[in-house]
Design a protein around this motif. Structure first.
Motif, PDB file in Angstrom:
ATOM      1  N   LEU A   1      36.227 -20.572 -23.934  1.00 46.99           N
ATOM      2  CA  LEU A   1      34.708 -21.402 -24.083  1.00 46.99           C
ATOM      3  C   LEU A   1      34.682 -21.733 -22.050  1.00 46.99           C
ATOM      4  CD1 LEU A   1      32.273 -21.733 -25.007  1.00 46.99           C
ATOM      5  CD2 LEU A   1      32.672 -24.259 -24.953  1.00 46.99           C
ATOM      6  N   GLY A   2      35.589 -22.774 -21.793  1.00 45.23           N
ATOM      7  CA  GLY A   2      35.707 -23.036 -20.357  1.00 45.23           C
ATOM      8  C   GLY A   2      35.415 -21.392 -19.551  1.00 45.23           C
ATOM      9  N   ALA A   3      36.108 -20.749 -19.100  1.00 49.77           N
ATOM     10  CA  ALA A   3      36.709 -19.972 -18.677  1.00 49.77           C
ATOM     11  C   ALA A   3      35.300 -19.246 -18.827  1.00 49.77           C
ATOM     12  CB  ALA A   3      37.922 -19.204 -18.566  1.00 49.77           C
ATOM     13  N   ALA A   4      35.347 -18.998 -20.071  1.00 47.44           N
ATOM     14  CA  ALA A   4      33.597 -17.702 -19.804  1.00 47.44           C
ATOM     15  C   ALA A   4      32.637 -18.298 -18.825  1.00 47.44           C
ATOM     16  CB  ALA A   4      33.573 -17.590 -21.089  1.00 47.44           C
ATOM     17  N   TYR A   5      32.383 -19.818 -19.190  1.00 45.03           N
ATOM     18  CA  TYR A   5      31.406 -20.531 -18.448  1.00 45.03           C
ATOM     19  C   TYR A   5      31.144 -20.158 -17.482  1.00 45.03           C
ATOM     20  CZ  TYR A   5      28.783 -21.644 -23.006  1.00 45.03           C
ATOM     21  OH  TYR A   5      27.217 -21.788 -24.251  1.00 45.03           O
ATOM     22  N   LEU A   6      32.401 -20.528 -16.590  1.00 43.33           N
ATOM     23  CA  LEU A   6      32.529 -20.262 -15.565  1.00 43.33           C
ATOM     24  C   LEU A   6      32.504 -19.154 -14.912  1.00 43.33           C
ATOM     25  CD1 LEU A   6      36.152 -22.759 -14.799  1.00 43.33           C
ATOM     26  CD2 LEU A   6      33.312 -23.705 -14.593  1.00 43.33           C
ATOM     27  N   ALA A   7      33.033 -17.854 -15.724  1.00 40.56           N
ATOM     28  CA  ALA A   7      33.188 -16.585 -14.622  1.00 40.56           C
ATOM     29  C   ALA A   7      31.220 -16.544 -14.619  1.00 40.56           C
ATOM     30  CB  ALA A   7      33.674 -16.179 -15.618  1.00 40.56           C
ATOM     31  N   GLY A   8      30.868 -17.065 -16.109  1.00 41.55           N
ATOM     32  CA  GLY A   8      29.393 -17.045 -15.898  1.00 41.55           C
ATOM     33  C   GLY A   8      28.325 -17.558 -15.061  1.00 41.55           C
TER      34      GLY A   8
ATOM     35  N   GLY B   1      37.838 -26.953  -9.414  1.00 41.18           N
ATOM     36  CA  GLY B   1      38.716 -28.120  -9.762  1.00 41.18           C
ATOM     37  C   GLY B   1      38.627 -28.105 -11.787  1.00 41.18           C
ATOM     38  N   VAL B   2      38.018 -27.300 -11.930  1.00 39.14           N
ATOM     39  CA  VAL B   2      37.446 -27.439 -12.930  1.00 39.14           C
ATOM     40  C   VAL B   2      38.462 -26.381 -14.235  1.00 39.14           C
ATOM     41  CG1 VAL B   2      36.022 -26.295 -15.598  1.00 39.14           C
ATOM     42  CG2 VAL B   2      35.259 -27.907 -13.279  1.00 39.14           C
ATOM     43  N   GLN B   3      39.398 -27.370 -15.409  1.00 41.24           N
ATOM     44  CA  GLN B   3      40.616 -26.743 -15.627  1.00 41.24           C
ATOM     45  C   GLN B   3      40.162 -26.310 -17.538  1.00 41.24           C
ATOM     46  OE1 GLN B   3      43.810 -28.046 -14.085  1.00 41.24           O
ATOM     47  NE2 GLN B   3      44.055 -27.178 -12.314  1.00 41.24           N
ATOM     48  N   SER B   4      38.925 -27.984 -17.738  1.00 38.88           N
ATOM     49  CA  SER B   4      39.172 -27.950 -19.023  1.00 38.88           C
ATOM     50  C   SER B   4      39.297 -25.822 -20.445  1.00 38.88           C
ATOM     51  CB  SER B   4      37.886 -28.775 -19.257  1.00 38.88           C
ATOM     52  OG  SER B   4      38.423 -29.787 -19.267  1.00 38.88           O
ATOM     53  N   ALA B   5      39.847 -25.283 -20.918  1.00 38.11           N
ATOM     54  CA  ALA B   5      39.316 -24.194 -21.636  1.00 38.11           C
ATOM     55  C   ALA B   5      38.584 -24.303 -22.820  1.00 38.11           C
ATOM     56  CB  ALA B   5      40.616 -24.134 -21.860  1.00 38.11           C
ATOM     57  N   GLY B   6      38.745 -25.729 -24.124  1.00 38.39           N
ATOM     58  CA  GLY B   6      37.950 -25.504 -24.534  1.00 38.39           C
ATOM     59  C   GLY B   6      36.584 -26.000 -25.025  1.00 38.39           C
ATOM     60  N   TYR B   7      36.412 -27.293 -26.010  1.00 32.08           N
ATOM     61  CA  TYR B   7      35.002 -27.540 -25.947  1.00 32.08           C
ATOM     62  C   TYR B   7      34.609 -29.179 -25.533  1.00 32.08           C
ATOM     63  CZ  TYR B   7      33.724 -24.996 -30.019  1.00 32.08           C
ATOM     64  OH  TYR B   7      32.939 -23.337 -30.521  1.00 32.08           O
ATOM     65  N   CYS B   8      36.240 -29.437 -25.079  1.00 33.93           N
ATOM     66  CA  CYS B   8      36.494 -30.774 -23.507  1.00 33.93           C
ATOM     67  C   CYS B   8      35.579 -30.172 -22.547  1.00 33.93           C
ATOM     68  CB  CYS B   8      37.862 -30.574 -23.657  1.00 33.93           C
ATOM     69  SG  CYS B   8      38.259 -31.947 -22.464  1.00 33.93           S
ATOM     70  N   PHE B   9      35.624 -28.742 -22.425  1.00 35.66           N
ATOM     71  CA  PHE B   9      34.875 -28.297 -21.073  1.00 35.66           C
ATOM     72  C   PHE B   9      33.496 -28.941 -20.193  1.00 35.66           C
ATOM     73  CE2 PHE B   9      31.066 -25.348 -19.510  1.00 35.66           C
ATOM     74  CZ  PHE B   9      31.921 -25.434 -17.652  1.00 35.66           C
ATOM     75  N   GLN B  10      32.464 -29.254 -22.198  1.00 32.82           N
ATOM     76  CA  GLN B  10      31.255 -29.773 -21.852  1.00 32.82           C
ATOM     77  C   GLN B  10      31.444 -31.321 -20.864  1.00 32.82           C
ATOM     78  OE1 GLN B  10      29.144 -27.763 -21.644  1.00 32.82           O
ATOM     79  NE2 GLN B  10      29.922 -26.064 -23.512  1.00 32.82           N
ATOM     80  N   ILE B  11      32.219 -32.433 -21.517  1.00 34.22           N
ATOM     81  CA  ILE B  11      32.360 -33.322 -21.336  1.00 34.22           C
ATOM     82  C   ILE B  11      33.092 -32.801 -20.052  1.00 34.22           C
ATOM     83  CG2 ILE B  11      34.205 -35.668 -21.360  1.00 34.22           C
ATOM     84  CD1 ILE B  11      34.859 -34.524 -24.605  1.00 34.22           C
ATOM     85  N   ASP B  12      34.027 -32.640 -19.208  1.00 32.47           N
ATOM     86  CA  ASP B  12      34.291 -31.991 -17.960  1.00 32.47           C
ATOM     87  C   ASP B  12      33.236 -32.441 -16.925  1.00 32.47           C
ATOM     88  OD1 ASP B  12      35.755 -31.764 -15.689  1.00 32.47           O
ATOM     89  OD2 ASP B  12      37.515 -30.266 -16.204  1.00 32.47           O
TER      90      ASP B  12
ATOM     91  N   ASP C   1      44.150 -27.037 -31.190  1.00 28.23           N
ATOM     92  CA  ASP C   1      44.842 -27.108 -30.264  1.00 28.23           C
ATOM     93  C   ASP C   1      43.747 -27.576 -29.360  1.00 28.23           C
ATOM     94  OD1 ASP C   1      47.073 -26.110 -30.708  1.00 28.23           O
ATOM     95  OD2 ASP C   1      46.546 -24.073 -30.218  1.00 28.23           O
ATOM     96  N   ILE C   2      42.312 -27.333 -29.760  1.00 24.21           N
ATOM     97  CA  ILE C   2      40.856 -27.380 -29.087  1.00 24.21           C
ATOM     98  C   ILE C   2      40.751 -29.113 -28.676  1.00 24.21           C
ATOM     99  CG2 ILE C   2      38.438 -27.263 -29.203  1.00 24.21           C
ATOM    100  CD1 ILE C   2      39.330 -24.872 -29.655  1.00 24.21           C
ATOM    101  N   ILE C   3      41.274 -29.904 -29.802  1.00 23.18           N
ATOM    102  CA  ILE C   3      40.923 -31.136 -30.044  1.00 23.18           C
ATOM    103  C   ILE C   3      41.824 -31.977 -29.567  1.00 23.18           C
ATOM    104  CG2 ILE C   3      41.330 -32.764 -32.029  1.00 23.18           C
ATOM    105  CD1 ILE C   3      40.134 -31.169 -33.959  1.00 23.18           C
ATOM    106  N   THR C   4      43.303 -31.475 -29.062  1.00 24.25           N
ATOM    107  CA  THR C   4      44.376 -31.967 -28.658  1.00 24.25           C
ATOM    108  C   THR C   4      44.342 -31.960 -27.562  1.00 24.25           C
ATOM    109  OG1 THR C   4      46.126 -31.466 -30.245  1.00 24.25           O
ATOM    110  CG2 THR C   4      47.098 -31.788 -27.852  1.00 24.25           C
ATOM    111  N   GLU C   5      43.441 -31.046 -26.691  1.00 27.50           N
ATOM    112  CA  GLU C   5      43.265 -30.670 -25.362  1.00 27.50           C
ATOM    113  C   GLU C   5      42.533 -31.700 -25.138  1.00 27.50           C
ATOM    114  OE1 GLU C   5      41.150 -27.646 -21.751  1.00 27.50           O
ATOM    115  OE2 GLU C   5      40.243 -27.552 -23.903  1.00 27.50           O
ATOM    116  N   ALA C   6      40.939 -31.908 -25.901  1.00 26.93           N
ATOM    117  CA  ALA C   6      40.131 -32.973 -25.132  1.00 26.93           C
ATOM    118  C   ALA C   6      41.017 -34.292 -25.530  1.00 26.93           C
ATOM    119  CB  ALA C   6      39.189 -32.782 -26.655  1.00 26.93           C
ATOM    120  N   LEU C   7      41.325 -34.183 -26.949  1.00 27.34           N
ATOM    121  CA  LEU C   7      41.956 -36.004 -26.787  1.00 27.34           C
ATOM    122  C   LEU C   7      43.243 -36.172 -25.287  1.00 27.34           C
ATOM    123  CD1 LEU C   7      43.260 -35.486 -30.082  1.00 27.34           C
ATOM    124  CD2 LEU C   7      41.452 -37.711 -29.340  1.00 27.34           C
ATOM    125  N   THR C   8      43.705 -35.528 -24.818  1.00 23.30           N
ATOM    126  CA  THR C   8      45.158 -35.489 -23.437  1.00 23.30           C
ATOM    127  C   THR C   8      44.051 -35.369 -22.035  1.00 23.30           C
ATOM    128  OG1 THR C   8      46.262 -34.775 -24.671  1.00 23.30           O
ATOM    129  CG2 THR C   8      46.650 -34.343 -22.561  1.00 23.30           C
TER     130      THR C   8
END
Length: 253
Positions: A68-75, A174-185, A217-224
């Motif tokens: 998700l994050g990569a798609a939004y950044l490309a957009g 500098g944004v590297q978040s891939a999943g839903y953590c992207f929104q928090i970032d 994996d998305i949840i784990t990424e956000a927690l980390t």
């Protein structure tokens, strides 16, 4: 204000037609950029066919599924090459209502640097979510605010409208978040830049077509990631405190 709505897709052939129809029903003058991650179900091909018929629709094809994050950044990068004044995020699965988009646009036009369609402010709502999803979303926002101190009720929400100058002010490289953590970032970066956020109450509708992309994996990424950002914030606070203690006091005469 000239508006572009960025919609990431991966296997959304069932829901995308309805999402586009409802979006244009309520915001007919908006443009749309569909960012497809190489959907094997034909979503990208459908998007291309709609774009051929409708000049408001544009399509960006990613060669691989980058999240998700990569798609939004490309957009965002694509959008900033144009002259759109407001750049929005919206899901393809119908969970974000087209009728609520004008509310976000109005908040930006009234001065907000970022407007978030919030489920967790008075007037916000969630329709047809199971209890587990309710608890997960609530816990994620409590955890993020406790760790980072953002003061935003729905930092994980993906229904957003950015002022163009807001995205220009952020270091998107500098944004590297891939999943839903992207929104928090993105939320924490907007606040760190000293910009304003307006939370607009909106309804979130559980998808009726297709399948959710939420997984472990998305949840784990956000927690980390949130834990790491929280540790960085605490370290910065300690450095600032030590710096103030080392600064000699000056007495006036």
């Amino acid at each position: 204000m000239k508006t572009l709505v960025v919609i990431p897709t991966y296997n959304e052939i069932e829901s995308l037609p309805h999402t586009l129809d409802r979006l244009f029903e309520w915001t007919p003058r908006a443009d749309v950029l569909i960012v497809d991650d190489g959907s094997p179900d034909g979503t990208g091909e459908y998007a291309d066919s709609r774009a051929e018929e409708d000049p408001r629709i544009h399509v960006l094809h990613n060669t691989r599924k980058g999240g998700l994050g990569a798609a939004y950044l490309a957009g965002f990068r694509w959008a900033l090459e144009g002259d759109w004044e407001i750049i929005c995020e919206m899901d393809a699965d119908g969970s974000h209502r087209g009728r609520d988009l004008p509310l976000l646009l109005r908040a930006v036009e009234d001065g907000a640097d970022l407007a978030i369609g919030s489920r967790w402010v008075p007037g916000g709502a969630i329709v047809n979510w199971p209890l587990r999803r309710h608890l997960l979303s609530r816990a994620a926002n409590v955890y993020a605010n406790a760790a980072i101190g953002m003061g935003v009720a729905d930092a994980t929400a993906g229904f957003r409208a950015f002022r163009r100058t807001t995205l220009e002010a952020l270091d998107l490289t500098g944004v590297q978040s891939a999943g839903y953590c992207f929104q928090i970032d993105m939320t924490r970066r907007v606040l760190a830049a000293g910009l304003t956020i307006a939370e607009v109450p909106t309804a979130f509708i559980e998808r009726e077509l297709g399948s959710s992309k939420m997984d472990g994996d998305i949840i784990t990424e956000a927690l980390t990631q949130v834990a790491r950002w929280g540790a960085q914030r605490r370290l910065q606070q300690v450095r600032e405190l030590l710096g103030r203690r080392r600064t000699p006091a000056h007495s006036g005469r």
